[in-house]
Design a protein around this motif. Structure first.
Motif, mmCIF file in Angstrom:
data_model
loop_
_atom_site.group_PDB
_atom_site.id
_atom_site.type_symbol
_atom_site.label_atom_id
_atom_site.label_comp_id
_atom_site.label_asym_id
_atom_site.label_seq_id
_atom_site.Cartn_x
_atom_site.Cartn_y
_atom_site.Cartn_z
ATOM 1 N N GLU A 111 0.828 -1.210 0.000
ATOM 2 C CA GLU A 111 0.000 0.000 0.000
ATOM 3 C C GLU A 111 0.858 1.254 0.000
ATOM 4 O O GLU A 111 0.621 2.185 -0.777
ATOM 5 C CB GLU A 111 -0.879 0.009 1.254
ATOM 6 C CG GLU A 111 -2.305 -0.413 0.997
ATOM 7 C CD GLU A 111 -3.081 -0.551 2.297
ATOM 8 O OE1 GLU A 111 -2.903 0.291 3.180
ATOM 9 O OE2 GLU A 111 -3.842 -1.534 2.400
ATOM 10 N N LEU A 145 2.593 1.773 -3.300
ATOM 11 C CA LEU A 145 1.632 2.202 -4.327
ATOM 12 C C LEU A 145 1.264 3.672 -4.129
ATOM 13 O O LEU A 145 1.109 4.417 -5.101
ATOM 14 C CB LEU A 145 0.374 1.343 -4.250
ATOM 15 C CG LEU A 145 0.448 0.013 -5.012
ATOM 16 C CD1 LEU A 145 -0.814 -0.778 -4.772
ATOM 17 C CD2 LEU A 145 0.637 0.250 -6.501
ATOM 18 N N ALA A 146 1.153 4.085 -2.869
ATOM 19 C CA ALA A 146 0.807 5.476 -2.571
ATOM 20 C C ALA A 146 1.891 6.413 -3.092
ATOM 21 O O ALA A 146 1.600 7.457 -3.697
ATOM 22 C CB ALA A 146 0.619 5.649 -1.071
ATOM 23 N N LEU A 156 3.986 5.763 -5.547
ATOM 24 C CA LEU A 156 3.920 5.715 -7.014
ATOM 25 C C LEU A 156 2.794 6.595 -7.532
ATOM 26 O O LEU A 156 2.988 7.385 -8.478
ATOM 27 C CB LEU A 156 3.688 4.265 -7.444
ATOM 28 C CG LEU A 156 3.727 4.016 -8.940
ATOM 29 C CD1 LEU A 156 5.150 4.124 -9.445
ATOM 30 C CD2 LEU A 156 3.152 2.656 -9.272
ATOM 31 N N ASN A 157 1.642 6.495 -6.902
ATOM 32 C CA ASN A 157 0.486 7.292 -7.331
ATOM 33 C C ASN A 157 0.760 8.780 -7.205
ATOM 34 O O ASN A 157 0.404 9.564 -8.084
ATOM 35 C CB ASN A 157 -0.744 6.926 -6.495
ATOM 36 C CG ASN A 157 -1.359 5.634 -6.975
ATOM 37 O OD1 ASN A 157 -1.126 5.228 -8.119
ATOM 38 N ND2 ASN A 157 -2.098 4.965 -6.117
ATOM 39 N N SER A 158 1.392 9.143 -6.102
ATOM 40 C CA SER A 158 1.651 10.575 -5.877
ATOM 41 C C SER A 158 2.575 11.119 -6.965
ATOM 42 O O SER A 158 2.463 12.276 -7.368
ATOM 43 C CB SER A 158 2.234 10.785 -4.483
ATOM 44 O OG SER A 158 3.563 10.349 -4.480
ATOM 45 N N LEU A 200 2.910 9.740 -10.124
ATOM 46 C CA LEU A 200 2.237 9.675 -11.431
ATOM 47 C C LEU A 200 1.132 10.732 -11.558
ATOM 48 O O LEU A 200 0.971 11.342 -12.605
ATOM 49 C CB LEU A 200 1.655 8.267 -11.639
ATOM 50 C CG LEU A 200 2.696 7.169 -11.885
ATOM 51 C CD1 LEU A 200 2.014 5.831 -12.018
ATOM 52 C CD2 LEU A 200 3.540 7.451 -13.109
ATOM 53 N N ASN A 201 0.386 10.921 -10.508
ATOM 54 C CA ASN A 201 -0.737 11.879 -10.563
ATOM 55 C C ASN A 201 -0.314 13.245 -10.027
ATOM 56 O O ASN A 201 -1.008 13.864 -9.228
ATOM 57 C CB ASN A 201 -1.928 11.365 -9.747
ATOM 58 C CG ASN A 201 -2.300 9.953 -10.116
ATOM 59 O OD1 ASN A 201 -1.975 9.511 -11.208
ATOM 60 N ND2 ASN A 201 -2.947 9.263 -9.212
ATOM 61 N N LYS A 202 0.867 13.693 -10.431
ATOM 62 C CA LYS A 202 1.349 14.966 -9.891
ATOM 63 C C LYS A 202 0.596 16.126 -10.539
ATOM 64 O O LYS A 202 0.546 16.264 -11.767
ATOM 65 C CB LYS A 202 2.843 15.099 -10.146
ATOM 66 C CG LYS A 202 3.532 15.737 -8.981
ATOM 67 C CD LYS A 202 5.021 15.631 -9.117
ATOM 68 C CE LYS A 202 5.667 15.900 -7.769
ATOM 69 N NZ LYS A 202 7.094 15.726 -7.834
#
Lengths: 320, 336
Positions: free
Chosen positions: B267, B270-271, B273-275, B277-279
């Motif tokens: 988790e 992934l958090a 990575l998401n932060s 990618l979704n910058k």
């Protein structure tokens, strides 16, 4: 420096024997019982404990002294007594204004309390009050439980305690003449517990099995449940654990039919039908040339055992 | 016909003569023939109990004992020493043990090592022929030390040893040390078997201690000064012992975080990575407002500079009066 945990090492041969006998055993012998009383006892309770001691006798110890023990408040002194005399069972009598004619039956597991049940004696008639011959010392009694013994946890545990206290030792062989004692434990509809002890008389019945007659020998007492301390499920489970070595492993593929014949199922390997010797006929006989070739082949195979490829080739040639 | 009648008559006679051995019960009893136990769950006759308890219990128990003993008599019998015995089946009523199930004795450290390495104990003969003494000498025990004394009545002093040193005394002390070490190891084994925590014994004789022990002793000794070993010199290539921070003064233990469970770790990763990618560009409102204000001000100032000085001055009141409250909402400070 204080002792962390005393490691007792035997100094004599006898001492070593005693210590090893106190270690956990795979097959345990009969459970010994300690009979004693607390601060104050009545004549009735003392006599009852003595009678129970007589019934349990070879595996019992009787302590004829007052003990300042209230077992439901503090079990440690009882545990100490049971450890000292190596008795996993105990029965403690007491008498007070609040709880007159009190008897506590209990058990130990690994020198600490497993369970105990407190009973109040309502009526009592001792062994001496019944005339006639008593049973032989140490005889294994028949235990009869009548009534709703499964209605509460306390009663279930009390039943287990009574079986533990009176069943003596498990025996493989039992003399039919040795069946001379029966003890009945009855839960009456009012919830009281009646204990009766009888001598078994084997009468003729015209058949092989005898006709049973009973003659009361005492003690005869009625009790009512008071306080109790039941074991936790985990502890009981741990205490009832059966050693792995004693578990019977079922033999596979062997069973018995109704006639008592043992039947087994066995597995045979693959049958090699090409190697079976069939009927010999002249037409199937090998010719002289074939025999010679075979011999040659064998010799060559012997000489070049490590080179399998070669022999294979040769065989092909010969066949051709 | 006569025979049949006769047999019937005879059986009737015997039946009259003897009481029956059969008992009828509403519910069958539960038997444990192995421990001679029968449990009767049938309801008791309340009336009979109230009338005569003892007689009722006697008859009830008689019936139950009869049923139980019928089962016992059904078992196969044997004859042992002129008495008839039955072979009882194993009992089914589960009773607690008085002590826990025995566990195998824990191995000593040496036994464990020998087991791993496959070392087997070789049996040595107790007596062996001594060429020098010309007699049989025991390996241990009675008469061994006497034989040793006879054999080693003189010891050669080693070449670079102190000539005034007593070699016999030295040998004796060495033996005592070995015995003491063995005793200590025996106690260690007992402690390990019984799961007892024992305090550290510290450093043994340097002759019998391992290099690891010596290393630990050096590390502890160095840090045992008033300044916790800060000004103590180290030897070249000297290593610090590990795993002794508990007994080394001034040593800080490296804290180990507990292991993160796999799901949580996943988790977290992934958090991250998401932060990434979704910058999105961060909108700092305060900063933006300030910038806006600054921009406006600079604009105004440049405007002021570019305007001609002494230009038309409109609405410039003299004396800078404070706006009075209640005189029009448009003018004046908003009061709260």
């Amino acid at each position: 420096m204080s002792v962390i945990k005393r490691v007792v090492k035997a100094t004599t041969r006898k001492g070593k024997k005693v210590l090893t006998s106190r270690e956990p055993q795979l097959v345990e012998g009969p459970k010994r019982a300690a009979f004693f009383w607390g601060r104050k006892t009545s004549e009735l309770v003392r006599n009852l404990l003595k009678d129970l001691y007589v019934l349990k006798k070879p595996d019992a110890i009787f302590l004829n002294k007052k003990n300042n023990i209230t077992v439901f408040e503090n079990v440690t002194p009882v545990e100490a007594i049971c450890k000292k005399y190596e008795t996993p069972l105990f029965a403690m009598g007491s008498h007070s204004k609040k709880r007159p004619n009190n008897v506590v039956f209990g058990r130990m597991f690994n020198y600490s309390l497993l369970d105990m049940v407190e009973l109040g004696i309502d009526t009592y008639e001792g062994l001496k009050d019944f005339a006639g011959a008593k049973v032989t010392l140490g005889v294994k009694p028949c235990l009869i439980f009548n009534g709703p013994w499964d209605q509460s946890d306390e009663l279930k545990q009390l039943k287990s305690i009574f079986v533990d206290l009176f069943h003596k030792e498990h025996v493989e062989q039992l003399s039919l003449q040795g069946l001379e004692h029966a003890i009945s434990f009855t839960v009456t509809p009012e919830g009281k517990i009646a204990v009766r002890s009888y001598k078994v008389l084997l009468k003729k019945s015209g058949l092989r099995t005898p006709r049973i007659e009973l003659e009361e020998i005492g003690p005869r007492f009625d009790m009512s449940l008071r306080r109790s301390k039941l074991p936790s499920e985990d502890l009981m489970k741990q205490a009832c654990k059966k050693p792995k070595e004693l578990k019977v492993i079922k033999k596979k593929n062997i069973d018995k039919d109704a006639l008592g014949n043992t039947k087994g199922r066995i597995h045979i390997g693959k049958q090699e039908i090409y190697k079976i010797q069939t009927r010999k006929m002249k037409g199937l006989k090998k010719t002289a040339r074939e025999k010679k070739m075979e011999q040659l082949l064998k010799q060559q195979e012997k000489s070049t055992t490590n080179n399998v490829q070669k022999t294979k080739k040769m065989r092909i040639e010969i066949v051709e | 016909m006569d025979i049949v009648a006769e047999v019937l008559k005879k059986s009737a006679e015997t039946a009259e003569k003897y009481k029956p051995i059969t008992v009828t019960k509403h519910l069958d009893l539960e038997y444990d023939v192995g421990s001679l136990l029968a449990v009767d769950k049938n309801e008791l006759d309340t009336k009979a109990i109230n009338k005569n308890k003892n007689d009722y219990l006697l008859s009830l128990t008689r019936d139950n004992v009869q049923l139980l003993l019928n089962k016992v008599w059904d078992l196969p019998t044997e004859r042992v020493d002129e008495t008839v015995v039955v072979r009882l089946p194993p009992s089914t009523f589960v009773l607690p043990r008085s002590k826990p199930v025995p566990r195998p004795k824990p191995l000593t450290k040496w036994q464990q090592f020998a087991l791993e390495k496959g070392i087997k104990k070789k049996k040595k003969p107790k007596l062996s022929w001594d060429e020098r003494l010309k007699k049989w000498v025991p390996l241990y025990g009675f008469k061994r030390s006497i034989a040793e004394k006879e054999k080693d009545w003189v010891i050669e002093v080693p070449q670079n040893a102190d000539p005034f040193e007593d070699q016999f005394e030295k040998r004796k002390i060495a033996k005592q040390e070995r015995v003491a070490k063995n005793e200590l190891q025996r106690l260690h084994n007992i402690a390990k078997a019984q799961n007892i925590k024992i305090p550290r014994t510290g450093l043994l004789n340097p002759d019998v201690s391992s290099s690891k022990d010596l290393q630990a002793a050096v590390t502890v000794a160095r840090s045992s000064t008033a300044s916790l070993g800060k000004f103590q010199d180290k030897l070249p290539k000297e290593k610090e012992a590990r795993g002794i921070s508990a007994i080394t003064p001034g040593a800080s233990r490296k804290r180990k975080l507990p292991p993160v469970p796999a799901t949580q770790e996943k988790e977290e990763n992934l958090a991250v990575l998401n932060s990434i990618l979704n910058k999105k560009p961060k909108l700092d409102i305060e900063k933006a407002v300030n910038r806006q204000i600054n921009q406006e001000e600079t604009e105004r100032s440049t405007e002021k500079k570019t305007r001609k000085p002494g230009g038309n001055k409109i609405n410039k009141s003299k004396g800078g009066k404070k706006p009075k409250s209640g005189k029009g909402k448009s003018a004046g400070r908003k009061r709260r």
